[in-house]
Every structure is written in C-alpha cells, then in structure tokens.
Design an enzyme around this catalytic site. Structure first.
Site, PDB file in Angstrom:
ATOM      1  N   SER A 101     -50.713 -10.752 124.649  1.00 23.35           N
ATOM      2  CA  SER A 101     -51.091  -9.873 125.837  1.00 23.35           C
ATOM      3  C   SER A 101     -51.112  -8.381 125.561  1.00 23.35           C
ATOM      4  CB  SER A 101     -49.992 -10.193 126.903  1.00 23.35           C
ATOM      5  OG  SER A 101     -50.143 -11.675 127.392  1.00 23.35           O
TER       6      SER A 101
HETATM    7  N1  SAH Z   1     -46.701 -14.490 125.519  1.00 24.69           N
HETATM    8  C1  SAH Z   1     -47.788 -14.536 124.619  1.00 24.69           C
HETATM    9  C2  SAH Z   1     -49.152 -14.626 125.029  1.00 24.69           C
HETATM   10  C3  SAH Z   1     -49.996 -15.621 124.274  1.00 24.69           C
HETATM   11  S1  SAH Z   1     -51.540 -16.133 125.009  1.00 24.69           S
HETATM   12  C4  SAH Z   1     -47.704 -13.242 123.820  1.00 24.69           C
HETATM   13  O1  SAH Z   1     -46.805 -12.453 123.985  1.00 24.69           O
HETATM   14  O2  SAH Z   1     -48.266 -13.417 122.593  1.00 24.69           O
HETATM   15  C5  SAH Z   1     -50.809 -17.578 126.052  1.00 24.69           C
HETATM   16  C6  SAH Z   1     -50.439 -18.476 125.256  1.00 24.69           C
HETATM   17  O3  SAH Z   1     -50.141 -19.733 126.174  1.00 24.69           O
HETATM   18  C7  SAH Z   1     -51.190 -19.311 124.293  1.00 24.69           C
HETATM   19  O4  SAH Z   1     -50.748 -19.338 123.089  1.00 24.69           O
HETATM   20  C8  SAH Z   1     -51.537 -20.722 124.804  1.00 24.69           C
HETATM   21  O5  SAH Z   1     -51.332 -21.550 123.701  1.00 24.69           O
HETATM   22  C9  SAH Z   1     -50.043 -21.046 125.466  1.00 24.69           C
HETATM   23  N2  SAH Z   1     -50.381 -21.799 126.568  1.00 24.69           N
HETATM   24  C10 SAH Z   1     -51.412 -22.490 127.393  1.00 24.69           C
HETATM   25  N3  SAH Z   1     -51.290 -23.540 128.196  1.00 24.69           N
HETATM   26  C11 SAH Z   1     -49.872 -23.597 128.053  1.00 24.69           C
HETATM   27  C12 SAH Z   1     -49.088 -24.779 128.551  1.00 24.69           C
HETATM   28  N4  SAH Z   1     -49.590 -25.588 129.281  1.00 24.69           N
HETATM   29  N5  SAH Z   1     -47.780 -24.949 128.015  1.00 24.69           N
HETATM   30  C13 SAH Z   1     -47.254 -23.844 126.962  1.00 24.69           C
HETATM   31  N6  SAH Z   1     -48.105 -22.871 126.387  1.00 24.69           N
HETATM   32  C14 SAH Z   1     -49.451 -22.677 126.943  1.00 24.69           C
END
Ligand code: SAH
Length: 215
Positions: free
Chosen positions: A64
C-alpha cells in the site's frame, strides 16, 4: 539490507509529505519513521521506496501507499497494548507499522508466497506479530474480540464475521468497492448489536478474494 543515513533522510521527507496530505497523528508518523520501507521491496525499487506510491510485491499484489498505511492506522485510533487484526499481510509493511505502534498484532494472508516471505522478514526486524496463512473473510475467531480490525484489500462488501469479532468500542477500518477505487469506511461497535459508520474518502486497493490461493 541496511538502513542507511540516506534512507533516513528520504523517510523524513516522506513524513513531511504525509503531513501535507493531512496525516496529523504524530505517533503514527513516528511509527512509520521506525520502519524502513525499503526492506519490504525488491532491491529494484529501493530508490523509490520513500515515494508515496504502491509497488508490486509478487503474486500480483502491491504494497500500500505510505499515505494509505498512515491513514488506516490513524483511523484505527488504538492505544499501545490493544489487539488488532490485519487482513492482507502482503509485504508486511503495514503489519510492521502496527507492531511499531505497540499493538498486539494478528495478520492473515491468503497468498502462501507472501506469507512465507513476510514471516522471516518481520522476525529479523524484531517484530512479533502472529501471522496466519488463511482466508481473512472469516477473521480469527479464536483470538477475538479485537479492539481494531484493518482490511488492506478492497472488499466487495463488509464481511459479517469481522464485525462480529470486534470488541464493544472496537473499530473496523475497511475499503469497500469492486472497481479501481474503494471508499474507506470505519465501523465502530457501540453495543452488541449496534455499529456506527463513517466514510473517509477514496483509496485504491487490490481486491479481497475468498479462500486461500492455491500454490
Ligand atoms: N498490508 C499489505 C497490503 C498488501 S495488498 C502491505 O502493507 O504490503 C493486500 C493483500 O491482501 C494481498 O497480499 C492479498 O493477497 C491479500 N488478500 C486478499 N484477499 C484476502 C483474504 N481474503 N484474506 C487474506 N488476505 C487477503
């Protein structure tokens, strides 16, 4: 990887940019200052790590933007020692910021490769979140109730399980919407059955998907 003088300088500039963008909670800015973001990116992106941008982290996912991380952390409004559940560990950057805030952190990721990468990285930095490879739609009932739940992927709708796992007085911060952008909401549980809802503007996230990814 090392956290050098030049990284620290770039980080200070980024914090000023976040202040300009409206982040006012100095505790949040201080926590971000203590987490070298370049540790969470491949070396190809190192020089851009302190720009307010999202970057690819593998498995089609993105880290993000720093402004998004700052705003969601600010909206949680927790105090040290409180329990927070993150959905979407991804690179682990937001997770590290929550740890740096002094919260007791639980985080779920559905992509095995990202979970496998974030785990040793966070440990090597001295952070001690409880990480899970699983489906965040279900939350983590065994560790509920949570004082805060933060969803870091765009949810098509608000998962009922997450609302139910909030403590009374607890907050769910969640971007909702299926297009390119989502609307950020915060829900506060004010009694067993009542929740208040506030809107906080548009943000862009990768989608929240069901079940664990295979492979
Ligand atoms: N907080 C992260 C953001 C990564 S993007 C950071 O700081 O890098 C969002 C993430 O949510 C992705 O890695 C994706 O695989 C995950 N995601 C999507 N749906 C999900 C679910 N149902 N349960 C757990 N993770 C999920």
């Amino acid at each position: 990887m090392k956290d050098e003088y030049r990284h620290k300088g770039l980080r200070r500039k980024m914090l000023d940019e976040l202040r300009t963008l409206g982040i006012v909670d100095e505790d949040v800015l201080d926590a971000i200052d203590r987490v070298p973001r370049h540790f969470f990116l491949s070396s190809a992106f190192e020089q851009f790590a302190y720009q307010n941008k999202a970057f690819q982290i593998g498995a089609g996912q993105t880290i993000s933007k720093p402004h998004t991380v700052a705003r969601q952390t600010e909206l949680l409004g927790l105090v040290p020692g409180q329990k927070v559940l993150e959905i979407g560990t991804g690179s682990g950057f937001q997770c590290a910021v929550l740890c740096a805030m002094g919260y007791k952190v639980f985080s779920i990721e559905r992509q095995r490769s990202l979970y496998d990468k974030a785990r040793p990285l966070l440990a090597s930095m001295g952070f001690k979140p409880q990480l899970f490879y699983g489906d965040g739609y279900k939350g983590k009932k065994t560790f509920a109730p949570f004082d805060g739940i933060i969803v870091t992927c765009g949810a098509p709708e608000v998962p009922e399980a997450l609302l139910q796992q909030l403590a009374i007085g607890g907050k769910l911060v969640i971007p909702v919407g299926e297009g390119d952008t989502q609307l950020m909401y915060s829900f506060e549980r004010i009694s067993e059955k009542e929740f208040t809802r506030q809107k906080h503007g548009e943000f862009a996230f990768v989608p929240m998907l069901s079940n664990r990814a295979q492979g």
